[in-house]
Design a protein around this motif. Structure first.
Motif, mmCIF file in Angstrom:
data_model
loop_
_atom_site.group_PDB
_atom_site.id
_atom_site.type_symbol
_atom_site.label_atom_id
_atom_site.label_comp_id
_atom_site.label_asym_id
_atom_site.label_seq_id
_atom_site.Cartn_x
_atom_site.Cartn_y
_atom_site.Cartn_z
ATOM 1 N N SER A 172 -2.016 98.308 -16.021
ATOM 2 C CA SER A 172 -0.751 97.576 -15.960
ATOM 3 C C SER A 172 -0.983 96.157 -15.473
ATOM 4 N N LEU A 173 -0.247 95.233 -16.063
ATOM 5 C CA LEU A 173 -0.375 93.818 -15.702
ATOM 6 C C LEU A 173 1.003 93.263 -15.367
ATOM 7 N N VAL A 174 1.071 92.461 -14.288
ATOM 8 C CA VAL A 174 2.343 91.882 -13.845
ATOM 9 C C VAL A 174 2.140 90.411 -13.516
ATOM 10 N N SER A 175 2.979 89.570 -14.117
ATOM 11 C CA SER A 175 2.937 88.138 -13.816
ATOM 12 C C SER A 175 3.572 87.878 -12.453
ATOM 13 N N SER A 217 7.437 85.550 -13.904
ATOM 14 C CA SER A 217 7.669 85.673 -15.340
ATOM 15 C C SER A 217 8.437 84.492 -15.913
ATOM 16 N N ASN A 218 9.008 83.643 -15.043
ATOM 17 C CA ASN A 218 9.654 82.425 -15.521
ATOM 18 C C ASN A 218 8.639 81.338 -15.860
ATOM 19 N N LEU A 277 -1.250 85.863 -22.659
ATOM 20 C CA LEU A 277 -0.454 85.155 -21.661
ATOM 21 C C LEU A 277 0.152 83.912 -22.310
ATOM 22 N N SER A 278 1.416 83.687 -22.047
ATOM 23 C CA SER A 278 2.086 82.516 -22.619
ATOM 24 C C SER A 278 2.813 81.741 -21.529
ATOM 25 N N ALA A 279 2.701 80.421 -21.601
ATOM 26 C CA ALA A 279 3.463 79.568 -20.685
ATOM 27 C C ALA A 279 4.901 79.514 -21.175
ATOM 28 N N ALA A 310 0.306 77.163 -10.439
ATOM 29 C CA ALA A 310 -0.797 78.106 -10.275
ATOM 30 C C ALA A 310 -0.206 79.489 -10.045
ATOM 31 N N GLU A 311 -0.365 80.368 -11.011
ATOM 32 C CA GLU A 311 0.182 81.712 -10.936
ATOM 33 C C GLU A 311 -0.950 82.739 -11.011
ATOM 34 N N THR A 312 -0.603 84.005 -10.876
ATOM 35 C CA THR A 312 -1.586 85.082 -10.988
ATOM 36 C C THR A 312 -1.009 86.205 -11.838
ATOM 37 N N VAL A 313 -1.900 87.000 -12.386
ATOM 38 C CA VAL A 313 -1.514 88.234 -13.069
ATOM 39 C C VAL A 313 -2.170 89.381 -12.313
ATOM 40 N N GLY A 314 -1.348 90.243 -11.730
ATOM 41 C CA GLY A 314 -1.868 91.395 -11.006
ATOM 42 C C GLY A 314 -2.256 92.509 -11.957
#
Length: 212
Positions: free
Chosen positions: A16-19, A22-23, A47-49, A60-64
């Motif tokens: 499972s992947l979580v941004s 998500s905005n 992944l899309s901006a 700067a974001e992460t994907v868990g």
């Protein structure tokens, strides 16, 4: 993000992947599954901006990433977050038009129209100051933009002052522009002064009465 499993699992493995926001970053899928037969086949999550109208100082974001499986070896895996840096394409700008105003002395007025280019994260207050209130005064000051009306034009009025003086040269002054906001990108804006020229309507003369 491309992924495979190194070894054959004893059960289905769900990744499972979580941004983190998500905005800012969206995912083409929230999870992928590997079976005992396709574990070595690459699976991809895109992944899309997310397009918006906000000028961020940094993105700067992460994907868990988490794993769930009846296979204890895979279920026990701890996967580090994936770091994501988004290049912002928005720039905070205060649009002013015109940047120079000419008005006749007396009752005449001029207008300065303004909008914001991007959506602010908080209220943006635009304050104007006449450098010479004996020549020009301002009406409708200050202007406040919200997160919803930032693109709607707002107007401040520049009014000339009838001073009764015959100036050799039409007087000029400036209107200073200051921006304040909790939105750091707008708070950092430096806006050039607006030039103002007042067309003099006074004529020096001597009235004599009576005249034979």
């Amino acid at each position: 993000i491309v992924m495979t499993l190194d070894t054959k699992p004893t059960s289905v493995v769900t990744v499972s992947l979580v941004s983190s926001d998500s905005n800012i970053v969206s995912l083409s899928a929230g999870s992928v599954e590997f079976s005992t037969s396709n574990y070595g086949t690459a699976r991809t999550v895109t992944l899309s901006a997310v397009e918006d109208t906000i000028d961020y100082a940094s993105l700067a974001e992460t994907v868990g990433v988490t794993i769930d499986a009846d296979d204890g070896q895979y279920d026990a895996l701890v996967i580090a977050d994936v770091d994501v840096e988004v290049t912002d394409n928005d720039v905070a700008v205060l649009n002013l038009s015109p940047t120079a105003v000419t008005i006749a002395e007396g009752a005449a007025t001029g207008e300065i129209v303004m909008t914001l280019d991007t959506k602010p994260t908080s209220l943006v207050t635009v304050t104007f100051a006449s450098a010479d209130t004996d020549e020009a005064v301002l009406l409708g000051n200050p202007i406040v933009f919200s997160t919803t009306d930032f693109g709607t034009a707002q107007t401040i009025t520049v009014s000339s002052v009838d001073d009764g003086v015959d100036d050799v040269v039409d007087p000029t002054t400036t209107v200073g522009v200051a921006v304040s906001s909790d939105d750091g990108q707008y708070a950092a804006l430096v806006v050039a002064d607006v030039d103002v020229e007042v067309t003099d309507d006074d004529v020096a003369g001597v009235d004599l009465s009576p005249v034979d």
